[in-house]
Motif scaffolding. Structure first.
Motif, PDB file in Angstrom:
ATOM      1  N   LYS A 271     -21.002   4.844 -78.838  1.00 36.60           N
ATOM      2  CA  LYS A 271     -22.027   4.411 -79.787  1.00 36.60           C
ATOM      3  C   LYS A 271     -23.383   4.989 -79.419  1.00 36.60           C
ATOM      4  O   LYS A 271     -24.170   5.376 -80.299  1.00 36.60           O
ATOM      5  CB  LYS A 271     -22.087   2.887 -79.831  1.00 36.60           C
ATOM      6  N   LEU A 272     -23.678   5.074 -78.126  1.00 35.63           N
ATOM      7  CA  LEU A 272     -24.940   5.661 -77.684  1.00 35.63           C
ATOM      8  C   LEU A 272     -25.043   7.134 -78.070  1.00 35.63           C
ATOM      9  O   LEU A 272     -26.141   7.657 -78.266  1.00 35.63           O
ATOM     10  CB  LEU A 272     -25.082   5.504 -76.161  1.00 35.63           C
ATOM     11  N   GLU A 273     -23.897   7.798 -78.154  1.00 35.28           N
ATOM     12  CA  GLU A 273     -23.891   9.206 -78.542  1.00 35.28           C
ATOM     13  C   GLU A 273     -23.836   9.385 -80.052  1.00 35.28           C
ATOM     14  O   GLU A 273     -23.809  10.513 -80.540  1.00 35.28           O
ATOM     15  CB  GLU A 273     -22.683   9.909 -77.913  1.00 35.28           C
ATOM     16  N   GLY A 274     -23.803   8.266 -80.806  1.00 34.13           N
ATOM     17  CA  GLY A 274     -23.739   8.361 -82.251  1.00 34.13           C
ATOM     18  C   GLY A 274     -22.368   8.714 -82.782  1.00 34.13           C
ATOM     19  O   GLY A 274     -22.242   9.226 -83.900  1.00 34.13           O
ATOM     20  N   LYS A 275     -21.311   8.437 -82.034  1.00 32.53           N
ATOM     21  CA  LYS A 275     -19.953   8.793 -82.433  1.00 32.53           C
ATOM     22  C   LYS A 275     -19.184   7.614 -83.021  1.00 32.53           C
ATOM     23  O   LYS A 275     -18.008   7.776 -83.388  1.00 32.53           O
ATOM     24  CB  LYS A 275     -19.184   9.373 -81.242  1.00 32.53           C
ATOM     25  N   MET A 276     -19.805   6.441 -83.074  1.00 30.11           N
ATOM     26  CA  MET A 276     -19.156   5.261 -83.642  1.00 30.11           C
ATOM     27  C   MET A 276     -19.766   4.959 -85.006  1.00 30.11           C
ATOM     28  O   MET A 276     -20.938   5.240 -85.252  1.00 30.11           O
ATOM     29  CB  MET A 276     -19.332   4.055 -82.717  1.00 30.11           C
ATOM     30  N   LYS A 277     -18.964   4.371 -85.887  1.00 33.17           N
ATOM     31  CA  LYS A 277     -19.475   3.956 -87.189  1.00 33.17           C
ATOM     32  C   LYS A 277     -20.534   2.875 -87.018  1.00 33.17           C
ATOM     33  O   LYS A 277     -20.461   2.066 -86.088  1.00 33.17           O
ATOM     34  CB  LYS A 277     -18.335   3.444 -88.069  1.00 33.17           C
ATOM     35  N   ALA A 278     -21.481   2.829 -87.954  1.00 36.67           N
ATOM     36  CA  ALA A 278     -22.624   1.923 -87.823  1.00 36.67           C
ATOM     37  C   ALA A 278     -22.208   0.466 -87.745  1.00 36.67           C
ATOM     38  O   ALA A 278     -22.765  -0.315 -86.979  1.00 36.67           O
ATOM     39  CB  ALA A 278     -23.583   2.137 -88.993  1.00 36.67           C
ATOM     40  N   ASN A 279     -21.217   0.061 -88.517  1.00 31.17           N
ATOM     41  CA  ASN A 279     -20.833  -1.351 -88.574  1.00 31.17           C
ATOM     42  C   ASN A 279     -19.539  -1.634 -87.812  1.00 31.17           C
ATOM     43  O   ASN A 279     -18.880  -2.649 -88.071  1.00 31.17           O
ATOM     44  CB  ASN A 279     -20.677  -1.786 -90.039  1.00 31.17           C
ATOM     45  N   ALA A 280     -19.184  -0.768 -86.913  1.00 31.92           N
ATOM     46  CA  ALA A 280     -17.937  -0.959 -86.164  1.00 31.92           C
ATOM     47  C   ALA A 280     -18.057  -2.168 -85.236  1.00 31.92           C
ATOM     48  O   ALA A 280     -19.033  -2.313 -84.510  1.00 31.92           O
ATOM     49  CB  ALA A 280     -17.620   0.293 -85.356  1.00 31.92           C
ATOM     50  N   ALA A 281     -17.050  -3.050 -85.280  1.00 28.72           N
ATOM     51  CA  ALA A 281     -17.017  -4.240 -84.410  1.00 28.72           C
ATOM     52  C   ALA A 281     -16.270  -3.870 -83.139  1.00 28.72           C
ATOM     53  O   ALA A 281     -15.044  -3.709 -83.148  1.00 28.72           O
ATOM     54  CB  ALA A 281     -16.329  -5.395 -85.124  1.00 28.72           C
ATOM     55  N   ILE A 282     -16.996  -3.728 -82.057  1.00 27.49           N
ATOM     56  CA  ILE A 282     -16.373  -3.273 -80.812  1.00 27.49           C
ATOM     57  C   ILE A 282     -16.343  -4.350 -79.738  1.00 27.49           C
ATOM     58  O   ILE A 282     -15.627  -4.222 -78.751  1.00 27.49           O
ATOM     59  CB  ILE A 282     -17.106  -2.034 -80.263  1.00 27.49           C
ATOM     60  N   GLU A 283     -17.109  -5.417 -79.911  1.00 23.69           N
ATOM     61  CA  GLU A 283     -17.191  -6.449 -78.873  1.00 23.69           C
ATOM     62  C   GLU A 283     -15.901  -7.263 -78.835  1.00 23.69           C
ATOM     63  O   GLU A 283     -15.445  -7.774 -79.867  1.00 23.69           O
ATOM     64  CB  GLU A 283     -18.374  -7.383 -79.140  1.00 23.69           C
ATOM     65  N   PRO A 284     -15.268  -7.418 -77.670  1.00 32.89           N
ATOM     66  CA  PRO A 284     -14.046  -8.223 -77.575  1.00 32.89           C
ATOM     67  C   PRO A 284     -14.329  -9.704 -77.786  1.00 32.89           C
ATOM     68  O   PRO A 284     -15.452 -10.167 -77.581  1.00 32.89           O
ATOM     69  CB  PRO A 284     -13.566  -7.951 -76.140  1.00 32.89           C
ATOM     70  N   GLU A 285     -13.300 -10.433 -78.212  1.00 33.77           N
ATOM     71  CA  GLU A 285     -13.461 -11.851 -78.499  1.00 33.77           C
ATOM     72  C   GLU A 285     -13.712 -12.643 -77.216  1.00 33.77           C
ATOM     73  O   GLU A 285     -12.956 -12.534 -76.254  1.00 33.77           O
ATOM     74  CB  GLU A 285     -12.208 -12.399 -79.183  1.00 33.77           C
ATOM     75  N   GLU A 286     -14.769 -13.434 -77.250  1.00 34.89           N
ATOM     76  CA  GLU A 286     -15.055 -14.291 -76.103  1.00 34.89           C
ATOM     77  C   GLU A 286     -14.062 -15.448 -76.019  1.00 34.89           C
ATOM     78  O   GLU A 286     -13.859 -16.023 -74.945  1.00 34.89           O
ATOM     79  CB  GLU A 286     -16.488 -14.827 -76.183  1.00 34.89           C
ATOM     80  N   GLU A 287     -13.440 -15.800 -77.164  1.00 35.61           N
ATOM     81  CA  GLU A 287     -12.474 -16.896 -77.148  1.00 35.61           C
ATOM     82  C   GLU A 287     -11.286 -16.573 -76.248  1.00 35.61           C
ATOM     83  O   GLU A 287     -10.739 -17.455 -75.583  1.00 35.61           O
ATOM     84  CB  GLU A 287     -11.972 -17.173 -78.569  1.00 35.61           C
ATOM     85  N   ARG A 288     -10.887 -15.302 -76.214  1.00 35.89           N
ATOM     86  CA  ARG A 288      -9.769 -14.919 -75.358  1.00 35.89           C
ATOM     87  C   ARG A 288     -10.127 -15.106 -73.890  1.00 35.89           C
ATOM     88  O   ARG A 288      -9.298 -15.543 -73.092  1.00 35.89           O
ATOM     89  CB  ARG A 288      -9.374 -13.470 -75.647  1.00 35.89           C
ATOM     90  N   GLU A 289     -11.368 -14.783 -73.555  1.00 41.00           N
ATOM     91  CA  GLU A 289     -11.805 -15.011 -72.176  1.00 41.00           C
ATOM     92  C   GLU A 289     -11.795 -16.495 -71.860  1.00 41.00           C
ATOM     93  O   GLU A 289     -11.408 -16.912 -70.761  1.00 41.00           O
ATOM     94  CB  GLU A 289     -13.208 -14.426 -71.981  1.00 41.00           C
ATOM     95  N   GLY A 290     -12.239 -17.312 -72.838  1.00 42.76           N
ATOM     96  CA  GLY A 290     -12.232 -18.756 -72.638  1.00 42.76           C
ATOM     97  C   GLY A 290     -10.834 -19.301 -72.440  1.00 42.76           C
ATOM     98  O   GLY A 290     -10.616 -20.187 -71.583  1.00 42.76           O
ATOM     99  N   ARG A 291      -9.880 -18.782 -73.210  1.00 42.64           N
ATOM    100  CA  ARG A 291      -8.488 -19.228 -73.050  1.00 42.64           C
ATOM    101  C   ARG A 291      -7.945 -18.853 -71.682  1.00 42.64           C
ATOM    102  O   ARG A 291      -7.215 -19.628 -71.052  1.00 42.64           O
ATOM    103  CB  ARG A 291      -7.617 -18.621 -74.147  1.00 42.64           C
ATOM    104  N   LEU A 292      -8.319 -17.668 -71.220  1.00 42.05           N
ATOM    105  CA  LEU A 292      -7.857 -17.235 -69.901  1.00 42.05           C
ATOM    106  C   LEU A 292      -8.390 -18.161 -68.811  1.00 42.05           C
ATOM    107  O   LEU A 292      -7.644 -18.558 -67.896  1.00 42.05           O
ATOM    108  CB  LEU A 292      -8.308 -15.792 -69.631  1.00 42.05           C
ATOM    109  N   ILE A 293      -9.654 -18.542 -68.910  1.00 41.09           N
ATOM    110  CA  ILE A 293     -10.245 -19.431 -67.907  1.00 41.09           C
ATOM    111  C   ILE A 293      -9.594 -20.809 -67.959  1.00 41.09           C
ATOM    112  O   ILE A 293      -9.322 -21.427 -66.927  1.00 41.09           O
ATOM    113  CB  ILE A 293     -11.761 -19.533 -68.127  1.00 41.09           C
ATOM    114  N   LYS A 294      -9.326 -21.299 -69.177  1.00 43.20           N
ATOM    115  CA  LYS A 294      -8.687 -22.622 -69.314  1.00 43.20           C
ATOM    116  C   LYS A 294      -7.285 -22.600 -68.718  1.00 43.20           C
ATOM    117  O   LYS A 294      -6.877 -23.522 -67.988  1.00 43.20           O
ATOM    118  CB  LYS A 294      -8.622 -23.030 -70.782  1.00 43.20           C
ATOM    119  N   GLN A 295      -6.533 -21.549 -69.002  1.00 43.01           N
ATOM    120  CA  GLN A 295      -5.184 -21.434 -68.450  1.00 43.01           C
ATOM    121  C   GLN A 295      -5.223 -21.346 -66.928  1.00 43.01           C
ATOM    122  O   GLN A 295      -4.397 -21.963 -66.237  1.00 43.01           O
ATOM    123  CB  GLN A 295      -4.492 -20.201 -69.035  1.00 43.01           C
ATOM    124  N   LEU A 296      -6.199 -20.593 -66.433  1.00 41.22           N
ATOM    125  CA  LEU A 296      -6.325 -20.461 -64.981  1.00 41.22           C
ATOM    126  C   LEU A 296      -6.723 -21.781 -64.343  1.00 41.22           C
ATOM    127  O   LEU A 296      -6.225 -22.136 -63.264  1.00 41.22           O
ATOM    128  CB  LEU A 296      -7.347 -19.368 -64.655  1.00 41.22           C
TER     129      LEU A 296
END
Length: 346
Positions: A271-296
């Protein structure tokens, strides 16, 4: 083997210093050539600072040498004592980088003083000629562009880090290859830390680009921080994950999370190089991280002594994710400001 710009410029600076020395009729161009070698630096600001420091310490060293010759004569003992004094003065002035060339000046001036003051002055002028030649070459010929090299090194470091992280849980890479790749990664990170110091030195030197330079400085700091946090995750996996007897049950979940973070890191750089689409959603879901912590957390209640080391890996993973999200936000802000300024100028 590649020949860098600094190597080429050092050769050109030596050639120019010798050429000018010949035009000026100096008895020997060697001292000017040595001075030009000492003055070449990786950035314009550092090269200028080196010239300023070298002029001060070399003039001071020449004066001390002339006084010493008048008082004690030209003897090995007096030469050694003057060198000691000059070294201590340079250290006191916090100009340790100038010691080498200053000692060359001291020896040259003391050796030439027997032939008269003017001859000794010529030796000092040779040193100044070499410094001027090197500074001119550094500015005019292939000027240092540390930011372009910096981003190349960032991509290189991320490529190595991504490979190591993706293979960390599966542990399929040969130990020798893993060790070699990790050493290369650490070497690249050291270069990036040095490049960031160059940016900090350049900022006050290039006042016209102060605001843009400040934003790039902040962005480079976050780029380096994210890479270091990725290395921390790699080391946590190596030190703690494989020490847990039941770690195999978590292999798929940890491996999937690390894979997402490595991909997220790569997409931020694209994205910094301008190679990603402007509205591309690249951030991973924080809910998955939360589920991992709860399971752990639930898993730890069963056997806290055996599985608590997995918490170290998980916490380092979360910190890596946190710094990637910070990098993502900072990169968006920097790009928006650049687009706004470009539109305003246009």
């Amino acid at each position: 083997m590649t020949i860098g710009a600094r190597v080429i410029k050092t050769g050109l600076a030596v050639a120019l210093a010798v050429y000018i020395s010949t035009l000026c009729g100096f008895p020997s161009p060697i001292i000017a050539a040595v001075a030009s070698i000492f003055t070449i630096q990786p950035s314009i600001s550092r090269s200028w600072q080196q010239v300023v420091d070298q002029v001060q310490t070399n003039v001071l060293g020449a004066v001390v040498a002339l006084i010493a010759v008048r008082l004690f004569g030209q003897t090995p003992i007096s030469l050694g004592m003057v060198c000691i004094i000059v070294i201590l003065v340079c250290i006191r002035l916090r100009m340790e980088s100038t010691i080498g060339l200053t000692l060359v000046t001291v020896v040259a001036v003391m050796e030439a003083n027997q032939q008269g003051w003017m001859f000794a002055l010529d030796r000092l002028l040779m040193v100044l000629t070499g410094m001027a030649a090197a500074f001119a070459v550094n500015i005019l010929i292939i000027p240092p562009r540390p930011r372009k090299l910096f981003m190349t090194q960032v991509h290189d470091a991320h490529a190595k880090l991504s490979l190591l992280l993706r293979m960390a849980i599966s542990n399929e890479m040969k130990e020798g290859v893993h060790r070699e790749e990790k050493e290369k990664l650490q070497g690249t990170l050291r270069k990036l830390d040095e490049a960031h110091r160059l940016f900090e030195e350049e900022r006050p030197f290039l006042r016209r680009r102060n605001q843009a330079g400040a934003r790039q400085l902040i962005l480079s700091r976050h780029l380096i921080k994210a890479l270091h946090k990725g290395v921390d995750l790699l080391e946590a996996v190596e030190e703690h994950y494989f020490a847990v007897s039941g770690a195999e049950a978590w292999a798929r979940r940890f491996d999937q999370q690390i894979e997402e973070l490595a991909k997220y890191h790569e997409q931020i750089l694209l994205k910094l190089e301008g190679k990603m689409k402007a509205n591309a959603a690249i951030e991973p879901e924080e809910e998955r991280e939360g589920r991992l912590i709860k399971q752990l957390s639930d898993y730890l209640h069963q056997n806290p002594d055996e599985y608590k080391r997995l918490v170290f890996v998980a916490s380092t993973m979360l910190e890596y994710a946190y710094h990637l999200r910070r990098l993502d936000r900072v990169s968006d802000q920097v790009q928006q400001r650049q687009e706004t300024e470009a539109a305003f100028i246009g």
